[in-house]
Design a protein around this motif. Sequence first.
Motif, PDB file in Angstrom:
ATOM      1  N   THR A   1       3.742   0.703  10.025  1.00  0.00           N
ATOM      2  CA  THR A   1       4.856   0.984   9.112  1.00  0.00           C
ATOM      3  C   THR A   1       4.907   2.477   8.808  1.00  0.00           C
ATOM      4  N   GLY A   2       6.121   3.016   8.775  1.00  0.00           N
ATOM      5  CA  GLY A   2       6.338   4.402   8.380  1.00  0.00           C
ATOM      6  C   GLY A   2       7.116   4.444   7.089  1.00  0.00           C
ATOM      7  N   SER A   3       6.825   5.428   6.244  1.00  0.00           N
ATOM      8  CA  SER A   3       7.406   5.430   4.895  1.00  0.00           C
ATOM      9  C   SER A   3       7.886   6.809   4.479  1.00  0.00           C
ATOM     10  N   LEU A   4       8.806   6.812   3.524  1.00  0.00           N
ATOM     11  CA  LEU A   4       9.274   8.060   2.935  1.00  0.00           C
ATOM     12  C   LEU A   4       8.202   8.700   2.057  1.00  0.00           C
ATOM     13  N   ASP A   5       7.082   7.991   1.812  1.00  0.00           N
ATOM     14  CA  ASP A   5       5.983   8.573   1.048  1.00  0.00           C
ATOM     15  C   ASP A   5       5.151   9.538   1.900  1.00  0.00           C
ATOM     16  N   GLY A   6       5.547   9.726   3.171  1.00  0.00           N
ATOM     17  CA  GLY A   6       4.848  10.660   4.037  1.00  0.00           C
ATOM     18  C   GLY A   6       3.631  10.090   4.726  1.00  0.00           C
ATOM     19  N   SER A   7       3.586   8.785   4.888  1.00  0.00           N
ATOM     20  CA  SER A   7       2.443   8.175   5.568  1.00  0.00           C
ATOM     21  C   SER A   7       2.907   7.151   6.591  1.00  0.00           C
ATOM     22  N   VAL A   8       2.053   6.963   7.588  1.00  0.00           N
ATOM     23  CA  VAL A   8       2.184   5.860   8.529  1.00  0.00           C
ATOM     24  C   VAL A   8       0.924   5.019   8.396  1.00  0.00           C
TER      25      VAL A   8
ATOM     26  N   GLY B   1       0.803  -1.213   0.000  1.00  0.00           N
ATOM     27  CA  GLY B   1       0.000   0.000   0.000  1.00  0.00           C
ATOM     28  C   GLY B   1       0.836   1.262   0.000  1.00  0.00           C
ATOM     29  N   HIS B   2       2.054   1.184   0.516  1.00  0.00           N
ATOM     30  CA  HIS B   2       2.935   2.356   0.498  1.00  0.00           C
ATOM     31  C   HIS B   2       3.394   2.654  -0.927  1.00  0.00           C
ATOM     32  N   GLU B   3       3.663   3.923  -1.183  1.00  0.00           N
ATOM     33  CA  GLU B   3       4.155   4.336  -2.494  1.00  0.00           C
ATOM     34  C   GLU B   3       5.622   4.735  -2.451  1.00  0.00           C
ATOM     35  N   GLY B   4       6.232   4.609  -1.281  1.00  0.00           N
ATOM     36  CA  GLY B   4       7.646   4.907  -1.124  1.00  0.00           C
ATOM     37  C   GLY B   4       8.297   3.885  -0.216  1.00  0.00           C
ATOM     38  N   ALA B   5       9.602   3.999  -0.071  1.00  0.00           N
ATOM     39  CA  ALA B   5      10.356   3.049   0.752  1.00  0.00           C
ATOM     40  C   ALA B   5       9.853   3.072   2.189  1.00  0.00           C
ATOM     41  N   ILE B   6       9.783   1.889   2.790  1.00  0.00           N
ATOM     42  CA  ILE B   6       9.443   1.781   4.200  1.00  0.00           C
ATOM     43  C   ILE B   6      10.694   2.083   5.017  1.00  0.00           C
ATOM     44  N   SER B   7      10.572   3.021   5.942  1.00  0.00           N
ATOM     45  CA  SER B   7      11.719   3.442   6.736  1.00  0.00           C
ATOM     46  C   SER B   7      11.731   2.840   8.132  1.00  0.00           C
ATOM     47  N   SER B   8      10.554   2.438   8.644  1.00  0.00           N
ATOM     48  CA  SER B   8      10.461   1.958  10.019  1.00  0.00           C
ATOM     49  C   SER B   8       9.265   1.034  10.152  1.00  0.00           C
ATOM     50  N   ILE B   9       9.358   0.094  11.094  1.00  0.00           N
ATOM     51  CA  ILE B   9       8.285  -0.878  11.296  1.00  0.00           C
ATOM     52  C   ILE B   9       8.272  -1.293  12.766  1.00  0.00           C
ATOM     53  N   CYS B  10       7.079  -1.480  13.325  1.00  0.00           N
ATOM     54  CA  CYS B  10       6.999  -1.948  14.705  1.00  0.00           C
ATOM     55  C   CYS B  10       5.661  -2.622  14.957  1.00  0.00           C
TER      56      CYS B  10
ATOM     57  N   PRO C   1      -1.563  10.426   7.718  1.00  0.00           N
ATOM     58  CA  PRO C   1      -0.789  11.161   6.703  1.00  0.00           C
ATOM     59  C   PRO C   1       0.116  12.222   7.328  1.00  0.00           C
ATOM     60  N   HIS C   2       1.267  12.439   6.713  1.00  0.00           N
ATOM     61  CA  HIS C   2       2.207  13.478   7.114  1.00  0.00           C
ATOM     62  C   HIS C   2       2.506  14.365   5.913  1.00  0.00           C
ATOM     63  N   SER C   3       3.004  15.544   6.179  1.00  0.00           N
ATOM     64  CA  SER C   3       3.313  16.480   5.097  1.00  0.00           C
ATOM     65  C   SER C   3       4.715  16.293   4.550  1.00  0.00           C
ATOM     66  N   CYS C   4       5.463  15.346   5.129  1.00  0.00           N
ATOM     67  CA  CYS C   4       6.836  15.100   4.682  1.00  0.00           C
ATOM     68  C   CYS C   4       7.199  13.651   4.979  1.00  0.00           C
ATOM     69  N   ALA C   5       8.397  13.253   4.574  1.00  0.00           N
ATOM     70  CA  ALA C   5       8.838  11.872   4.765  1.00  0.00           C
ATOM     71  C   ALA C   5       8.907  11.518   6.245  1.00  0.00           C
ATOM     72  N   VAL C   6       8.535  10.280   6.559  1.00  0.00           N
ATOM     73  CA  VAL C   6       8.607   9.761   7.927  1.00  0.00           C
ATOM     74  C   VAL C   6       9.878   8.935   8.051  1.00  0.00           C
ATOM     75  N   ALA C   7      10.773   9.354   8.933  1.00  0.00           N
ATOM     76  CA  ALA C   7      12.067   8.681   9.082  1.00  0.00           C
ATOM     77  C   ALA C   7      12.014   7.529  10.076  1.00  0.00           C
TER      78      ALA C   7
END
Length: 485
Positions: free
Chosen positions: A131-138, A113-122, A153-159
């Motif tokens: 999951t958090g992603s560089l597509d700006g969503s969790v 479902g993410h449109e960018g790389a997954i940066s974090s998972i828990c 949703p976030h307005s920027c990448a989630v690290a």
Amino acid sequence: TKPSRRPGESDSRMATISPVVSFQEHEAPIRAIAVTPFDEVITGSDDHTARQWDLYGRCVKTFSGHNGPVTAVCCNDSHLYTGSEDTRAIKWSLAPSDAVHEEVWQGALEFSGHEGAISSICCMGDAGLCTGSLDGSVRIWDMDSAEEVASVPHSCAVAAIAVQEYYLFTACSNGSAKMWDAASGDLLKSFDPDTRGGASSLLNLCVRGTILYTASEDNTVRKWDVESGACLRTVPAVGSALCVADNCVFTGSGANGDSVKVWSSGGGSYAVFRGHAGPVTSICATDAVLYTAGQDGNAHAYVVPPAPKIGYLEKKGGGTSLFGRRSWQKRYFTLREGKLCYFKDEPSKKERNPEPLGTVLLHDCGKIRFEKELDKKLAICLVTKDREFMIRAANKSDYAEWRQVLQAHVSYVNKAAKRHLVDPAKEARREIRVVAQEEFSELDLNGDGKLSQKEIETAVVANQGAAGSHQVAAGLLNEIFSLPS
């Protein structure tokens, strides 16, 4: 808040800790590291694989289903969850404790479902995955069906992301950390540093109780009060390496982030962990062990020394008083890495390596005796093969602190000396659980995960025929259902 250093503390006074176990089969930089509830190590790498390791440094399972670097890993009792630059998360079955190495190419479930790389998972409790992603969503998923149940949703990448109870914490590339209600998705609080010098991207975060820690590109780690949102402290750090354990925090260090520092609850850094040939990319810790992953493709495990302890105690000397008794003398003591040193008075902070009057190595202590055994109030006796070293605290509070820290340092030197991290008692309990589960599976004839009366009677009859006694069958069942945790 300006970065701070403990007064009188410098790098030259810090202990340097080397690895006790290394994990060295990846063919590219390692991006993520985690530990299973059974203390096995999980790593995710740019070589598109994740690996499961035992505490002797042997790889017991390779997970090869991703089409890009594995950037995030987490696990629960039975499953591993990996996130990747291929935008997918995958659920895998962990290898049993007695596994011989195997490689698997397909996981049990995929989370797409993410449109960018997954940066974090828990993991979120027993049923949720975040999951958090560089597509700006969790995104929050049902762990068993892989269905998406919520999105933040976030307005920027989630690290980076972290979960504590019903709260979700996110680290954003715009330099802000945020706290959310995980159930409703409502934003509860923002943690925004002073940006007069320009905002720096956040690289990582972790939370423990009412304290949040964030690592930033400006080479700092900030400590925040979750309830008020206030920044309590800023310390120097390098890179994204950040984790917290009981009473200490670990941060990246070194000229290029190739080492890790540990900071005590009092605020001072007291040890540095070295062993990587390049930047440390990810770390995690239990109460006694630090695990690190690096761009050099290696992971390491270190035994974490307890924080140093300093202060005045009375020492029973070798001389005698007018009445023919050995005298007590007030001395200044330091305890670092299992080495107890004493001085006539507190050394000047200008002295880099003051010479102690004497030293006791806790590794040589066969036993530590305390006040009840000694029948002496507030007394502690360190017993080595050559001597008995007696000390005494001034009050109950000091006595309790020194007793606790001496026991912690003895445990540390014993673990460090073994050069492996396997706990024999825990290993034995785990083997019993594995055997018991195998026995249970054999008894569970219809495979419903429960034993019916008929299945129990079948087991009793089978064991009665083999052993001639109902007691044997009853003992078998009791062993299965009364296992130590």
